[in-house]
Design an enzyme around this catalytic site. Structure first.
Site, PDB file in Angstrom:
ATOM      1  NE  ARG A  82      55.886 104.546  86.496  1.00 28.65           N
ATOM      2  CZ  ARG A  82      55.054 103.476  86.076  1.00 28.65           C
ATOM      3  NH1 ARG A  82      55.295 102.363  86.186  1.00 28.65           N
ATOM      4  NH2 ARG A  82      54.039 104.160  85.427  1.00 28.65           N
TER       5      ARG A  82
ATOM      6  CG  HIS B  32      57.212 101.771  82.336  1.00 32.05           C
ATOM      7  ND1 HIS B  32      57.977 101.025  83.368  1.00 32.05           N
ATOM      8  CD2 HIS B  32      57.736 101.365  80.944  1.00 32.05           C
ATOM      9  CE1 HIS B  32      58.789 100.238  82.863  1.00 32.05           C
ATOM     10  NE2 HIS B  32      58.686 100.368  81.434  1.00 32.05           N
TER      11      HIS B  32
ATOM     12  CE1 TYR C  22      50.343 103.175  85.094  1.00 29.94           C
ATOM     13  CE2 TYR C  22      50.271 103.292  82.682  1.00 29.94           C
ATOM     14  CZ  TYR C  22      51.081 103.510  83.855  1.00 29.94           C
ATOM     15  OH  TYR C  22      52.345 103.667  83.690  1.00 29.94           O
TER      16      TYR C  22
END
Ligand SMILES: Cc1ncc(C[n+]2csc(CCOP(=O)(O)OP(=O)(O)O)c2C)c(N)n1
Lengths: 335, 384
Positions: B277, B281, B290
């Site tokens: 990705r 998100h 993260y």
């Protein structure tokens, strides 16, 4: 029960369990898209034998023993319904339906709405529910309020043998999902009934007993208890009516209000916990709509707000005749 | 004979256990179910030379348009025109190749990130966005497009795909269902229940896990301890396949094989596509909290559009006309998105009551009347 032959329809004496079995059998004969699935519904005929003989008669594609997974069962039924079938799902016991709640709440109840009417789901979810049979924990919950609180579901529960047959046939024929709550303590009660005779449709309440003093508003497993209480109340000089709602969603407000307005006194009775229960909704509605006709507040007699108790204590929890008569006495309402 | 008699074994095989004390029959061998040791790849290998040029061009055009769609939708969130957008930038290869592996009679069961797969199914690109814009739950007709609504709860669409495939098989149709989900979704109960049902029912269904490394912020290592997600297939009794998810041709091949296997009665397959990705998100997420930039850069070097371009160029297929045509199509799509999302949508408030039940309840009718009266009063005030 596998010996029940459809052609022998006519006045008969039988149990609610037999009536439900016949309803499934007749529905499967009448409509090839009706498929039954669940845990142990095949060779065993279900732990309550409601599906007895269906696999033998219709084959294991029409009455399917599934893996042990409630979300999987109901989720699979969703896909089957999307492809044009009418699944009738059996959840083995009330509290074991909980793993399937997400499928029920997020998809079964909402699919018609999510797809602007393009994917209605004609699924019937049969759930044996309620206590009074000495079941150990997780076998006796009365969870109707969860279902009734979820828009998109119909929630029905029969209190008589004839209704068990008639309501289940209607539930299966409904184009909307129906949570069909089977009062397990009434499974084995016998009555004379005629499968050919029409019963009132889903969404219609039925006055099981006329009266002049007050009305007991109830459904499912509490119906016989209320009828017994009404009988006992005669000794106290009270003539109690008993209204059987049969369906919580849709709720037959018209009939309930008519009876309550004419009598001015009402007690709502159910065995589920009272706080946030179906009785709270019913009492609030009756109060809003019938306030000026009421001679007393609408009272509730319900189970305690406790996790369902162990079997040796359940008789303390379940509303019985005495508790109902106590409430009736309080209806005279002199502060 | 029922559809469950698929093991080509005597009927009593269903009623006796596979092994009993004293039996000498072999236990089931898991080896045929084990996934590929390495992710299946085609682009950049000699095998790519055998690929149908028209398929390569079609994949290219759709990947370029899909990339642009992701960019434009992300921009629309910044302008407040979409409520949220989970971009599939970097995952275009899986999405497009997956949808193209299906035939018109098949069904797709997408999750919220799979708008490109939905569009590749033939759904109008703007209708695929109504959920994320917030004006309707589902903008397209699932039955007409054979595409289930974009599914927001994780993995709940998995058993739906199984049930539909099972029903199709009972009907004697050669319909296959393809369920898409992410790596995080494989931890949900519905994923496991769905796979188990599929294998037991021998349903014509394919599961594609787009493993993009993260479930929001949680990396795969915290999601699963399995060697690969494709290994999960073994325990259910279906084959697992591992594929490079940025190699659109490889995904297309593996899924076409799995779909054909399902269609011809071979049962379900679990496919894990390894992808990444590139964006956060959703527009509401901060991915720098993260993950490291180096990781993102490494994956950008392995970009699905670039892999396809290189392959086309290597075979002399990447001509001016193709590049210009694909870019032109992509720009037209973006322009249409801008134009049509420029206006504020005006969903009809009365539609709130339209599709709750086949017949509205008395209570719903009363509530609808109340809202209608409120709207009328409002209109009167505004009219004055
Ligand atoms: C049942 C459920 N729990 C939580 C969420 C909130 N949620 C949305 S996306 C997401 C992460 C999903 O990750 P993954 O399955 O890997 O898919 P990806 O977003 O990476 O495509 C979470 C936790 C949800 N949608 N559904």
């Amino acid at each position: 029960m596998s010996t029940v032959v459809r052609e022998q329809h006519g006045l008969r004496t039988g149990t609610m369990a037999q009536a439900l079995n016949l309803a499934l059998r007749d529905a499967m004969h009448a409509d090839k898209t009706v498929h039954v699935l669940g845990e142990d519904v095949g060779a065993l005929g279900g732990v309550f034998r409601i599906t007895d003989g269906l696999t033998a008669e219709f084959g294991s594609d029409r009455c399917l023993d599934t893996p042990l997974a409630e979300a999987g069962i109901l989720g699979t039924a969703v896909g089957m319904a999307m492809y044009g079938l009418r699944p009738v799902v059996e959840m083995q016991f009330d509290a074991f339906a909980y793993p399937a709640m997400e499928q029920l709440f997020s998809h079964v109840a909402k699919m018609r709405n999510r797809t602007a009417g393009k994917l209605p789901l004609p699924i019937t979810v049969r759930i044996p529910y309620g206590g009074g049979i000495g079941g150990v924990e997780h076998h006796s919950d009365a969870s109707e309020a969860y279902y009734a609180h979820t828009p998109g579901l119909h929630v029905v529960t029969p209190g008589t043998v004839a209704d068990a047959y008639g309501l289940l046939r209607e539930a299966i024929a409904s184009d909307d999902p129906v949570v069909f709550l089977e009062p397990k303590r009434l499974y084995w009660g016998k009555a004379e009934w005629d499968p050919a005779a029409a019963v009132a449709p889903i969404g219609k309440a039925v006055l099981r007993r006329p009266g002049t003093s007050a009305v007991l508003v109830t459904y499912g497993p509490s119906l016989p208890v209320c009828l017994e209480a009404a009988e006992a109340a005669k000794a106290e000089g009270w003539d109690l009516a008993v209204l059987d709602l049969r369906s919580l969603v849709p709720f037959d407000e018209a009939t309930a209000c008519e009876v309550v307005r004419s009598l001015g006194r009402a007690v709502v009775v159910h065995e589920a916990a009272g706080f946030g229960g179906a009785g709270a909704e019913i009492a609030a509605r009756l109060t809003e709509k019938c306030f000026h006709h009421l001679a007393a507040p609408v009272l509730r007699v319900t189970g305690f707000d406790i996790p369902y108790p162990p079997p040796m204590l359940e008789h303390h929890h379940l509303p019985g005749v005495d508790r109902i008569l106590d409430a009736v006495a309080r209806l005279q309402w002199e502060e | 004979m029922t559809v469950l008699d698929h093991r080509n074994q005597p009927a009593e095989a269903d009623t006796v256990p596979g092994w009993r004390p004293g039996a000498t029959a072999p236990r089931t061998d898991p080896a045929p179910l084990l996934p590929d040791a390495e992710p299946h790849r085609v682009l950049g290998t000699p095998a790519a030379d055998a690929a149908d040029p028209e398929l390569l061009r079609e994949l290219y055009r759709r990947l370029v348009a899909g990339r642009r769609y992701n960019q434009q939708a992300t921009t629309l969130t910044k302008q407040g025109r979409l409520a949220v957008y989970p971009a599939s930038t970097g995952q275009e290869g899986c999405q497009v190749a997956a949808a193209l592996a299906l035939r018109p009679q098949d069904w797709l069961f997408p999750s919220y990130r799979d708008t490109l797969a939905v569009v590749a199914r033939g759904v109008d690109p703007l209708q695929a966005l109504t959920l994320l814009r917030g004006d309707a739950h589902t903008g397209y007709d699932p039955r007409a497009t054979r595409t289930a609504p974009l599914c927001t709860p994780l993995a709940t669409q998995v058993p739906h795909a199984v049930g539909l495939a099972h029903a199709a098989r009972l009907a004697g149709d050669d319909t296959v269902a393809l369920a898409l989900l992410g790596d995080g979704g494989t931890s949900e109960g519905d994923f496991h229940e769905g796979l188990n049902f599929a294998a037991v029912l021998h349903a014509p269904v394919v599961f594609l896990v787009q493993n993009n490394g993260y479930a929001i912020s949680v990396p795969l290592t915290r999601q699963s301890a399995a060697p690969t997600l494709a290994h999960k297939a073994v325990g259910y009794g279906m084959p697992g396949r591992l594929v490079d998810g940025n190699d659109a041709l490889a995904v297309h091949q593996v899924l076409t094989e799995a779909v054909e296997r399902a269609r011809s009665g071979g049962g379900p397959t679990l496919v894990e596509a390894l992808t990444y990705r590139i964006e956060a998100h959703t527009n509401a997420d901060d991915a720098t909290r993260y993950r490291q930039a180096e990781e993102v850069e490494a994956w950008q070097q392995h970009d699905p559009v670039r892999l396809l371009e290189d392959a086309l160029r290597g075979r002399g297929l990447l001509d001016e006309q193709l590049v210009a045509g694909a870019a032109e199509q992509a720009e037209q799509l973006a322009a249409r998105m801008r134009a049509e999302f420029h206006a504020d949508p005006e969903p009809d408030p009365m539609s709130l009551f339209a599709h709750v039940y086949a017949e509205p309840t008395q209570q719903l009718r009363e509530q609808a009347d109340r809202l209608a009266a409120e709207l009328a009063a409002e209109a009167e005030v505004q009219g004055r």
